[in-house]
Structures are given as C-alpha cells and as structure tokens.
Write a protein that holds these residues in place. Structure first.
Motif, PDB file in Angstrom:
ATOM      1  N   UNK A   1       0.824  -1.223   0.000  1.00 23.81           N
ATOM      2  CA  UNK A   1       0.000   0.000   0.000  1.00 23.81           C
ATOM      3  C   UNK A   1       0.850   1.262   0.000  1.00 23.81           C
ATOM      4  N   UNK A   2       2.059   1.183   0.571  1.00 25.52           N
ATOM      5  CA  UNK A   2       2.910   2.359   0.707  1.00 25.52           C
ATOM      6  C   UNK A   2       3.489   2.811  -0.630  1.00 25.52           C
ATOM      7  N   UNK A   3       3.458   1.943  -1.632  1.00 26.24           N
ATOM      8  CA  UNK A   3       4.047   2.297  -2.934  1.00 26.24           C
ATOM      9  C   UNK A   3       3.059   2.138  -4.098  1.00 26.24           C
ATOM     10  N   UNK A   4       1.843   1.662  -3.806  1.00 27.28           N
ATOM     11  CA  UNK A   4       0.919   1.284  -4.887  1.00 27.28           C
ATOM     12  C   UNK A   4       0.492   2.477  -5.740  1.00 27.28           C
ATOM     13  N   UNK A   5       0.232   3.609  -5.108  1.00 30.64           N
ATOM     14  CA  UNK A   5      -0.247   4.768  -5.868  1.00 30.64           C
ATOM     15  C   UNK A   5       0.846   5.249  -6.831  1.00 30.64           C
ATOM     16  N   UNK A   6       2.088   5.280  -6.336  1.00 31.77           N
ATOM     17  CA  UNK A   6       3.188   5.728  -7.202  1.00 31.77           C
ATOM     18  C   UNK A   6       3.554   4.675  -8.249  1.00 31.77           C
ATOM     19  N   UNK A   7       3.284   3.416  -7.941  1.00 32.47           N
ATOM     20  CA  UNK A   7       3.634   2.346  -8.897  1.00 32.47           C
ATOM     21  C   UNK A   7       2.882   2.507 -10.214  1.00 32.47           C
ATOM     22  N   UNK A   8       1.686   3.090 -10.163  1.00 29.53           N
ATOM     23  CA  UNK A   8       0.873   3.172 -11.381  1.00 29.53           C
ATOM     24  C   UNK A   8       0.832   4.579 -11.980  1.00 29.53           C
ATOM     25  N   UNK A   9       1.711   5.473 -11.507  1.00 31.49           N
ATOM     26  CA  UNK A   9       1.783   6.823 -12.087  1.00 31.49           C
ATOM     27  C   UNK A   9       2.508   6.780 -13.427  1.00 31.49           C
ATOM     28  N   UNK A  10       1.985   7.485 -14.418  1.00 31.24           N
ATOM     29  CA  UNK A  10       2.650   7.600 -15.729  1.00 31.24           C
ATOM     30  C   UNK A  10       3.147   6.248 -16.234  1.00 31.24           C
ATOM     31  N   UNK A  11       2.243   5.316 -16.356  1.00 34.29           N
ATOM     32  CA  UNK A  11       2.621   3.955 -16.730  1.00 34.29           C
ATOM     33  C   UNK A  11       3.240   3.892 -18.120  1.00 34.29           C
TER      34      UNK A  11
ATOM     35  N   UNK B   1       0.343   1.625  10.978  1.00 34.61           N
ATOM     36  CA  UNK B   1       0.768   2.192   9.692  1.00 34.61           C
ATOM     37  C   UNK B   1      -0.325   2.001   8.636  1.00 34.61           C
ATOM     38  N   UNK B   2      -0.896   0.810   8.595  1.00 31.77           N
ATOM     39  CA  UNK B   2      -1.939   0.501   7.596  1.00 31.77           C
ATOM     40  C   UNK B   2      -3.199   1.318   7.834  1.00 31.77           C
ATOM     41  N   UNK B   3      -3.569   1.471   9.106  1.00 32.61           N
ATOM     42  CA  UNK B   3      -4.765   2.269   9.412  1.00 32.61           C
ATOM     43  C   UNK B   3      -4.526   3.752   9.127  1.00 32.61           C
ATOM     44  N   UNK B   4      -3.305   4.228   9.385  1.00 37.65           N
ATOM     45  CA  UNK B   4      -2.984   5.623   9.066  1.00 37.65           C
ATOM     46  C   UNK B   4      -3.015   5.850   7.554  1.00 37.65           C
ATOM     47  N   UNK B   5      -2.500   4.876   6.793  1.00 36.36           N
ATOM     48  CA  UNK B   5      -2.604   4.926   5.324  1.00 36.36           C
ATOM     49  C   UNK B   5      -4.062   5.077   4.915  1.00 36.36           C
ATOM     50  N   UNK B   6      -4.918   4.252   5.509  1.00 35.87           N
ATOM     51  CA  UNK B   6      -6.329   4.245   5.129  1.00 35.87           C
ATOM     52  C   UNK B   6      -7.030   5.553   5.507  1.00 35.87           C
ATOM     53  N   UNK B   7      -6.826   5.974   6.741  1.00 34.44           N
ATOM     54  CA  UNK B   7      -7.511   7.171   7.243  1.00 34.44           C
ATOM     55  C   UNK B   7      -7.048   8.414   6.481  1.00 34.44           C
ATOM     56  N   UNK B   8      -5.734   8.572   6.334  1.00 33.29           N
ATOM     57  CA  UNK B   8      -5.229   9.788   5.674  1.00 33.29           C
ATOM     58  C   UNK B   8      -5.389   9.734   4.157  1.00 33.29           C
ATOM     59  N   UNK B   9      -5.772   8.574   3.638  1.00 31.89           N
ATOM     60  CA  UNK B   9      -6.000   8.449   2.197  1.00 31.89           C
ATOM     61  C   UNK B   9      -7.390   8.858   1.761  1.00 31.89           C
ATOM     62  N   UNK B  10      -8.250   9.229   2.717  1.00 29.68           N
ATOM     63  CA  UNK B  10      -9.631   9.596   2.403  1.00 29.68           C
ATOM     64  C   UNK B  10      -9.739  11.076   2.037  1.00 29.68           C
TER      65      UNK B  10
END
Lengths: 268, 268
Positions: free
Chosen positions: A77-87, B197-206
């Motif tokens: 999850x920590x890299x997924x958004x950037x992984x699909x940028x400008x594919x 970390x995972x919950x912070x990813x989720x919460x701050x990703x909204x």
C-alpha cells in the motif's frame, strides 16, 4: 516467456525463490528473481524507494511477460499509488499476480487498466503442498490453463478477490477500483471473529461495494481464540452482513491463505 | 442530575458499576445502571436487539440528562445506525459519553445532531488510578468542568476524537460524520506497528479526512511485538502519513486507553 519476481511488501528467502525457479523452468519459463526480494529494512523488503524502483523496473521491461509478487506481509500500500503513475506502455502488456497484502497493488493496477490477477505467490512454495500452488500460478501465467481458475467464475462476469482486511483498508483511498457488477470474493487469515465481523460491517457498509453483483466468501483460516466465544462463525458472519446490506450472498469461493488458493483474473 | 449507563458493546461487572455509582453520588448525581450492562450473548452485552432497546430507552427518557457508555470492546457499530433513526426530541437534550468502540456510536450521534463526547467510561474505574478517570468523566457530565477537557482544544474550533481502528472502520459507512475543519484526534491500543501504519494509510488516504483542520496523535499504547522490528515508532508513523497526505500534523493529544484520557466534546 520471462516472469519477474519482486517483493513490494516483505522479503523472501532464497529457498522459496529456488523452488519457484525450478517449477518455472519445468514449464519452460524463465524466472528473473530481482535482488530486491532479499533486501530488508525493518518490516519491509527494503525501503519504499527500493521496492518501488524494483517494481517500476520490471513493469517497464518489455522482455518481461508477467510480474509475480514474491509474498505478502505488509507494505505494498505504501508504494501502490506511485507504482501506477505515468505507466509505460510495456506495463500494460503484462499480467501481475499476487494476493493478501499484494491486493493493494492489484487494486491500483486494475484501476489503471493493467491485468491484475489474484493467485499464489512465490513464498507459497514453502507451504505444505506448496508445489501445487506454484504450479497453479505458473499454469495461469505461462499457459492460461483454465484448471487454475476459481471454479465459480462466471462467463462474461467480472470478478475480483481480496483479503478482507486489505479490502477494508483500501476503500475510499486512491487505490479503490470500481466494484460495479463485480463478483467480489474475500478471504481472511489469522484475524479474530470480532475483527472479521467489524471488517464485514465496514466493507458491506460502503455504497461502492453495494454495487457488486455478488459477494463470495473465501476461506477464513487460522482464526485466533476470542477472549470469550464470539457467538458466531465466519460463514454466518459473512451471510449476516450480506443480508443486512442487501448484497447478494454468492456463497463460498475457492480462495484463501493456503495451497489450494485459486486464480482470479481481475477485469481489464 | 440523572445519568444512565448502558453497554452498546460488551458487558461490565458489578464492581465497576458500584464504583461509578459511588463517585456519581459524591458529585450529587444519580447513576441509573441499566440491567442490560450485565447481559451476555457471546462477545456482546446481550443480542443486538437488547443492546439497541436499552440504548433507545434511555435516549428517549426525559428524566435522563446524560448517557454514559459502560465500556468498549466491540459491537456498537452493529446498532449505531438504528440507534439514531427517528430520534425522539428527548434524545437531543442530553449528552453521550464514551470512547474506543463507542466511537461508532459517537460518530452516528454527532452526525444526527446529538452531543457526543469522547471521555472515560464506567469500566475505566477498575484501572490503576481509575477513580481519576471516573471523576474526570463526571466532572464534565455534571459540572462541565473545563479541567476535564483535552488541553489542546482550540476556542471555536470543532474537535473529534476516535480510536484509530474504529475510525478506519466507520469511514465510508452511514456513520461517517463531516470532518471539514475539525481538529481530529486518534488514539490506539494493542495494535501492531504495521497495523497502525496501515490504518494511518487508510484514514489519511480519504478525501473526507483530508478536509480536517489538523490531525492530532493521542497515545498509542500496549503495542505488541512485531515478528521483526517494524523500523518506525507510532509518532514517526503518524507524522509520516500526515506529511504524505498533506494533512496538518497537530502534534500530540491527551487521549488514550488509560486513566489520563481527557474529554473531547464533538461539535453540535
């Protein structure tokens, strides 16, 4: 046929990589295991930047036909958004297989128009009967063998499969794909009954998830003891939240954290 | 002044109720402890219908000035949506105090225009130094004593406080309140670093959470050992996700699963 292995979450050990390499060779495929799979940085297979770079490298490589996630754990999850940028266009020419924590990445890839596939990972090779899991994954990646597929897939109906907790944690984020009309499967491992209930509440409480065609229940295994009996089993918990939310209960699905985990290609 | 105690999640034992009754009497308040607080049905303080009926009863009772949640655990999410349906006017004349799992209910009550308040619960009386927690809760309910309040509250700025995991699981459901301009505090207990970390990813990703004025970090306690060191502490995890999401990091907040847990009234 060349398959690249990267570890967007946690590292694997060389034994697992060797087993997968042997099985791939037996099927006539070459396995390129990226060094990053053995990197370590706290919980992760290297820092975010290293895991992202390895993934982006193999995504952009035109000689690679499939990207196979080494294992789950936590961290994609920590890299997924950037992984699909400008594919790069090469990234759209291949398939990506994984499950569990890799679900974050499958969601992002699916949303970006890449072929995401729920299926066994390299680390599954060290399970009891893990060879069968490796062969099933390779049978799909190399030969698109229909016997690898989850048997309840419906012709012409889109399907997705996620770990329940992973699905719960990607909802509402930039990774969430469109569930409209999808046969959505969830599986779980090593979570208490009350946590399964809470995650089912969360998942089925979403307007976006209520657009699925059906929700199907994968295996829910290795459930720890509650401090007192919860009072309901996962199958009943699952059906109860389907009923409450008005989602069609599609019954059981052949996915889970085990060697029998079947393949589910996401819609393109 | 009459305060009703109900248990929308898990049951309490009579000792905890007795302690709270004594402290309330010393402050000149009468505590009505609903029998439902001692009911048991698997994980819960009685089946959903019983917990809901007890809560709806005291909400509709015009002689009751405050509803005090007995304890957390798990289960208030299962009745929260129905608890705020067709609210009687008496329900809007009182405040509701709790935290942890009761956050599901606080969210629904706040969204419905009732005075929800994050603060200690009856069961906190059996903690070490638990008397202080009971006195703080009662000081707010009975006297609106400002010393009970979380010290970082800002004049005229709305604030909310949630357990991080509870917040993560109510996002996108019918319970989610409007976070626009809110000083939002999160606390956690007994969750691994990777889960924080995972919950912070989720919460701050909204998108909805990114509308807060600030995110503030309550205490994160009793963190279980990771199978290997995670590589980052909760304070750093928290700041990292604020930075990534562009949310203002409001620093630490005096809330948590402990006797020092301060009071945070939600906006009306």
């Amino acid at each position: 046929m060349k398959i690249a292995v990267v570890a967007p979450s946690c590292p694997i050990d060389p034994t697992a990589a060797d087993k997968a390499r042997e099985r791939a060779a037996a099927m006539g495929a070459e396995l390129f295991v990226h060094d990053q799979c053995f990197a370590s940085d706290g919980h992760f297979a290297g820092p975010d930047e290293q895991r992202l770079a390895a993934l982006r490298d193999v995504m952009a490589d035109e000689t690679i036909h499939a990207v196979w996630m080494a294992r789950g754990g936590y961290g994609s999850n920590r890299i997924a958004e950037r992984a699909v940028e400008d594919l790069p266009s090469a990234a759209r020419q291949k398939l990506y297989m994984g499950y569990s924590d890799a679900g974050f990445l499958l969601a992002a890839l699916c949303k970006s128009g890449c072929q995401a596939v729920h299926g066994p990972m390299v680390q599954d090779g060290v399970r009891d009967d893990g060879e069968a899991a490796l062969e099933r994954a390779l049978a799909w990646m190399v030969r698109r063998h229909p016997a690898a597929l989850e048997p309840g897939l419906r012709e012409g109906k889109p399907a997705m499969a996620f770990n329940l907790t992973v699905l719960s944690h990607l909802l509402g984020t930039a990774l969430e794909p469109d569930f409209t009309g999808v046969d959505l499967m969830v599986e779980e491992v090593a979570e208490h009954d009350y946590r399964i209930d809470r995650a089912m509440f969360h998942v089925t409480g979403q307007a976006s998830v209520r657009k699925v065609a059906r929700l199907r229940r994968g295996r829910m295994s290795d459930i720890p003891e509650n401090d007192r009996p919860f009072g309901s089993e996962p199958a009943a918990i699952f059906s109860d939240w389907c009923r409450r939310s008005g989602i069609v209960d599609g019954g059981s699905a052949e996915i889970g954290h085990d060697a029998d985990n079947r393949v589910v290609p996401f819609p393109l």
